[in-house]
Write a protein that holds these residues in place. Structure first.
Motif, PDB file in Angstrom:
ATOM      1  N   ALA A   1      12.604 -54.321 -33.292  1.00 23.83           N
ATOM      2  CA  ALA A   1      11.286 -53.936 -32.780  1.00 23.83           C
ATOM      3  C   ALA A   1      10.335 -55.129 -32.791  1.00 23.83           C
ATOM      4  O   ALA A   1       9.448 -55.234 -31.959  1.00 23.83           O
ATOM      5  N   LYS A   2      10.535 -56.042 -33.736  1.00 23.71           N
ATOM      6  CA  LYS A   2       9.699 -57.240 -33.787  1.00 23.71           C
ATOM      7  C   LYS A   2      10.098 -58.240 -32.708  1.00 23.71           C
ATOM      8  O   LYS A   2       9.336 -59.136 -32.384  1.00 23.71           O
ATOM      9  N   ARG A   3      11.300 -58.105 -32.201  1.00 27.64           N
ATOM     10  CA  ARG A   3      11.799 -59.013 -31.165  1.00 27.64           C
ATOM     11  C   ARG A   3      11.603 -58.372 -29.802  1.00 27.64           C
ATOM     12  O   ARG A   3      12.570 -58.098 -29.093  1.00 27.64           O
ATOM     13  N   ALA A   4      10.369 -58.154 -29.446  1.00 26.61           N
ATOM     14  CA  ALA A   4      10.041 -57.526 -28.170  1.00 26.61           C
ATOM     15  C   ALA A   4       9.263 -58.522 -27.308  1.00 26.61           C
ATOM     16  O   ALA A   4       9.482 -59.727 -27.401  1.00 26.61           O
ATOM     17  N   GLY A   5       8.364 -58.019 -26.473  1.00 31.30           N
ATOM     18  CA  GLY A   5       7.663 -58.833 -25.489  1.00 31.30           C
ATOM     19  C   GLY A   5       6.892 -60.018 -26.036  1.00 31.30           C
ATOM     20  O   GLY A   5       6.996 -61.137 -25.521  1.00 31.30           O
TER      21      GLY A   5
ATOM     22  N   ALA B   1      15.094 -62.980 -15.528  1.00 31.82           N
ATOM     23  CA  ALA B   1      14.842 -61.541 -15.323  1.00 31.82           C
ATOM     24  C   ALA B   1      14.040 -60.947 -16.478  1.00 31.82           C
ATOM     25  O   ALA B   1      13.149 -60.118 -16.261  1.00 31.82           O
ATOM     26  N   LEU B   2      14.329 -61.385 -17.715  1.00 31.77           N
ATOM     27  CA  LEU B   2      13.556 -60.883 -18.863  1.00 31.77           C
ATOM     28  C   LEU B   2      12.118 -61.389 -18.830  1.00 31.77           C
ATOM     29  O   LEU B   2      11.198 -60.671 -19.241  1.00 31.77           O
ATOM     30  N   ASP B   3      11.900 -62.604 -18.343  1.00 34.00           N
ATOM     31  CA  ASP B   3      10.522 -63.100 -18.179  1.00 34.00           C
ATOM     32  C   ASP B   3       9.746 -62.162 -17.258  1.00 34.00           C
ATOM     33  O   ASP B   3       8.608 -61.784 -17.561  1.00 34.00           O
ATOM     34  N   ALA B   4      10.374 -61.772 -16.146  1.00 35.07           N
ATOM     35  CA  ALA B   4       9.722 -60.848 -15.212  1.00 35.07           C
ATOM     36  C   ALA B   4       9.567 -59.462 -15.840  1.00 35.07           C
ATOM     37  O   ALA B   4       8.525 -58.812 -15.667  1.00 35.07           O
ATOM     38  N   PHE B   5      10.557 -59.026 -16.575  1.00 36.42           N
ATOM     39  CA  PHE B   5      10.528 -57.722 -17.234  1.00 36.42           C
ATOM     40  C   PHE B   5       9.337 -57.635 -18.193  1.00 36.42           C
ATOM     41  O   PHE B   5       8.587 -56.653 -18.183  1.00 36.42           O
ATOM     42  N   TYR B   6       9.144 -58.653 -19.016  1.00 33.86           N
ATOM     43  CA  TYR B   6       8.053 -58.631 -19.998  1.00 33.86           C
ATOM     44  C   TYR B   6       6.697 -58.976 -19.395  1.00 33.86           C
ATOM     45  O   TYR B   6       5.671 -58.808 -20.048  1.00 33.86           O
ATOM     46  N   ALA B   7       6.663 -59.412 -18.143  1.00 32.82           N
ATOM     47  CA  ALA B   7       5.386 -59.619 -17.462  1.00 32.82           C
ATOM     48  C   ALA B   7       4.692 -58.277 -17.222  1.00 32.82           C
ATOM     49  O   ALA B   7       3.468 -58.212 -17.109  1.00 32.82           O
TER      50      ALA B   7
ATOM     51  N   LYS C   1       6.183 -54.281 -23.038  1.00 30.20           N
ATOM     52  CA  LYS C   1       5.925 -55.246 -24.116  1.00 30.20           C
ATOM     53  C   LYS C   1       6.549 -54.882 -25.461  1.00 30.20           C
ATOM     54  O   LYS C   1       6.864 -55.756 -26.250  1.00 30.20           O
ATOM     55  N   ASN C   2       6.741 -53.599 -25.735  1.00 31.40           N
ATOM     56  CA  ASN C   2       7.277 -53.184 -27.037  1.00 31.40           C
ATOM     57  C   ASN C   2       8.776 -52.890 -27.031  1.00 31.40           C
ATOM     58  O   ASN C   2       9.346 -52.532 -28.059  1.00 31.40           O
ATOM     59  N   ILE C   3       9.405 -53.035 -25.877  1.00 28.31           N
ATOM     60  CA  ILE C   3      10.849 -52.788 -25.786  1.00 28.31           C
ATOM     61  C   ILE C   3      11.579 -54.007 -26.349  1.00 28.31           C
ATOM     62  O   ILE C   3      11.334 -55.134 -25.918  1.00 28.31           O
ATOM     63  N   PRO C   4      12.468 -53.799 -27.323  1.00 30.32           N
ATOM     64  CA  PRO C   4      13.210 -54.922 -27.901  1.00 30.32           C
ATOM     65  C   PRO C   4      14.024 -55.678 -26.840  1.00 30.32           C
ATOM     66  O   PRO C   4      14.491 -55.088 -25.862  1.00 30.32           O
ATOM     67  N   VAL C   5      14.186 -56.955 -27.065  1.00 32.33           N
ATOM     68  CA  VAL C   5      14.899 -57.817 -26.126  1.00 32.33           C
ATOM     69  C   VAL C   5      16.311 -57.294 -25.860  1.00 32.33           C
ATOM     70  O   VAL C   5      16.783 -57.315 -24.716  1.00 32.33           O
ATOM     71  N   SER C   6      16.982 -56.801 -26.896  1.00 36.02           N
ATOM     72  CA  SER C   6      18.350 -56.314 -26.707  1.00 36.02           C
ATOM     73  C   SER C   6      18.401 -55.170 -25.690  1.00 36.02           C
ATOM     74  O   SER C   6      19.335 -55.085 -24.890  1.00 36.02           O
ATOM     75  N   TRP C   7      17.399 -54.296 -25.686  1.00 31.31           N
ATOM     76  CA  TRP C   7      17.340 -53.220 -24.695  1.00 31.31           C
ATOM     77  C   TRP C   7      16.852 -53.749 -23.350  1.00 31.31           C
ATOM     78  O   TRP C   7      17.289 -53.287 -22.299  1.00 31.31           O
ATOM     79  N   GLY C   8      15.934 -54.700 -23.375  1.00 30.43           N
ATOM     80  CA  GLY C   8      15.469 -55.313 -22.129  1.00 30.43           C
ATOM     81  C   GLY C   8      16.617 -55.950 -21.363  1.00 30.43           C
ATOM     82  O   GLY C   8      16.679 -55.875 -20.134  1.00 30.43           O
ATOM     83  N   LEU C   9      17.535 -56.543 -22.101  1.00 37.05           N
ATOM     84  CA  LEU C   9      18.709 -57.145 -21.470  1.00 37.05           C
ATOM     85  C   LEU C   9      19.500 -56.087 -20.699  1.00 37.05           C
ATOM     86  O   LEU C   9      19.910 -56.326 -19.565  1.00 37.05           O
ATOM     87  N   TRP C  10      19.704 -54.919 -21.308  1.00 33.41           N
ATOM     88  CA  TRP C  10      20.428 -53.848 -20.609  1.00 33.41           C
ATOM     89  C   TRP C  10      19.697 -53.424 -19.343  1.00 33.41           C
ATOM     90  O   TRP C  10      20.317 -53.141 -18.325  1.00 33.41           O
ATOM     91  N   VAL C  11      18.379 -53.372 -19.413  1.00 31.48           N
ATOM     92  CA  VAL C  11      17.602 -52.961 -18.236  1.00 31.48           C
ATOM     93  C   VAL C  11      17.799 -53.962 -17.105  1.00 31.48           C
ATOM     94  O   VAL C  11      18.108 -53.576 -15.973  1.00 31.48           O
TER      95      VAL C  11
ATOM     96  N   ARG D   1      10.472 -46.808 -22.687  1.00 36.55           N
ATOM     97  CA  ARG D   1       9.006 -46.895 -22.807  1.00 36.55           C
ATOM     98  C   ARG D   1       8.450 -45.788 -23.689  1.00 36.55           C
ATOM     99  O   ARG D   1       7.445 -45.990 -24.370  1.00 36.55           O
ATOM    100  N   ASN D   2       9.091 -44.624 -23.677  1.00 34.46           N
ATOM    101  CA  ASN D   2       8.664 -43.537 -24.556  1.00 34.46           C
ATOM    102  C   ASN D   2       9.006 -43.835 -26.013  1.00 34.46           C
ATOM    103  O   ASN D   2       8.220 -43.524 -26.924  1.00 34.46           O
ATOM    104  N   VAL D   3      10.165 -44.410 -26.249  1.00 40.14           N
ATOM    105  CA  VAL D   3      10.600 -44.728 -27.623  1.00 40.14           C
ATOM    106  C   VAL D   3       9.796 -45.904 -28.189  1.00 40.14           C
ATOM    107  O   VAL D   3       9.487 -45.944 -29.371  1.00 40.14           O
ATOM    108  N   TYR D   4       9.459 -46.855 -27.314  1.00 37.25           N
ATOM    109  CA  TYR D   4       8.720 -48.066 -27.738  1.00 37.25           C
ATOM    110  C   TYR D   4       7.401 -48.162 -26.967  1.00 37.25           C
ATOM    111  O   TYR D   4       7.234 -49.014 -26.099  1.00 37.25           O
TER     112      TYR D   4
END
Length: 150
Positions: free
Chosen positions: A36-40, A106-112, A117-127, A146-149
């Motif tokens: 959770a700390k490793r998010a946006g 892609a993750l740079d664009a995702f976290y833009a 912003k609160n989705i962990p990087v590991s889940w962002g990768l799957w997205v 987004r609901n979970v984080y």
């Protein structure tokens, strides 16, 4: 001897990938607080090189989990060998065309998008990988994240 049904190989592969994902999730449960700390904000604080290293580390974790699971299944449940080999082939196919550098971009664009912003990087990768594969369920998956984080 039971015959394997060739009309549904994707179904078994999908089930096997799901099982591997659940096992990985359970194995990493104690690390969820760290994830959770490793998010946006964490992602944005990294240099491009550090982002690439993080993505490569996630891939190393996938490989380690596949290898451990593969060894266990081969030693204890030899009937599962074909399933495990299929999981590894499908994992490779799933990430085909998504090298670490493309995932970082892609993750740079995702976290833009501030909603992510609160989705962990590991889940962002799957997205981002699922978006790249034009997965029709990725929108629903992202909504759940987004609901979970929030």
């Amino acid at each position: 001897m039971a015959q394997r049904r060739s009309d549904r190989p994707g179904r078994y592969t999908a089930m096997a990938l799901f099982v591997v994902a659940v096992l990985c999730f359970l194995a990493l449960a104690p690390a969820r607080g760290q994830a959770a700390k490793r998010a946006g904000a964490y992602w944005a604080s990294l240099s491009r090189e550090q982002k690439t290293d993080l993505v490569l580390g996630i891939f190393d974790g996938f490989n380690l989990n596949e290898n451990i699971l593969g060894i266990t299944l081969k030693n204890e449940y030899t009937i599962c060998t074909d399933i495990m080999e299929s999981i590894m082939r499908q994992s490779d196919a799933f990430f085909a065309g998504m090298p670490a550098g493309k995932i970082v971009t892609a993750l740079d664009a995702f976290y833009a998008n501030k909603k992510n912003k609160n989705i962990p990087v590991s889940w962002g990768l799957w997205v981002v990988v699922r978006e790249n594969r034009k997965d029709p369920t990725v929108g629903e998956f992202l909504g759940e994240l987004r609901n979970v984080y929030p």
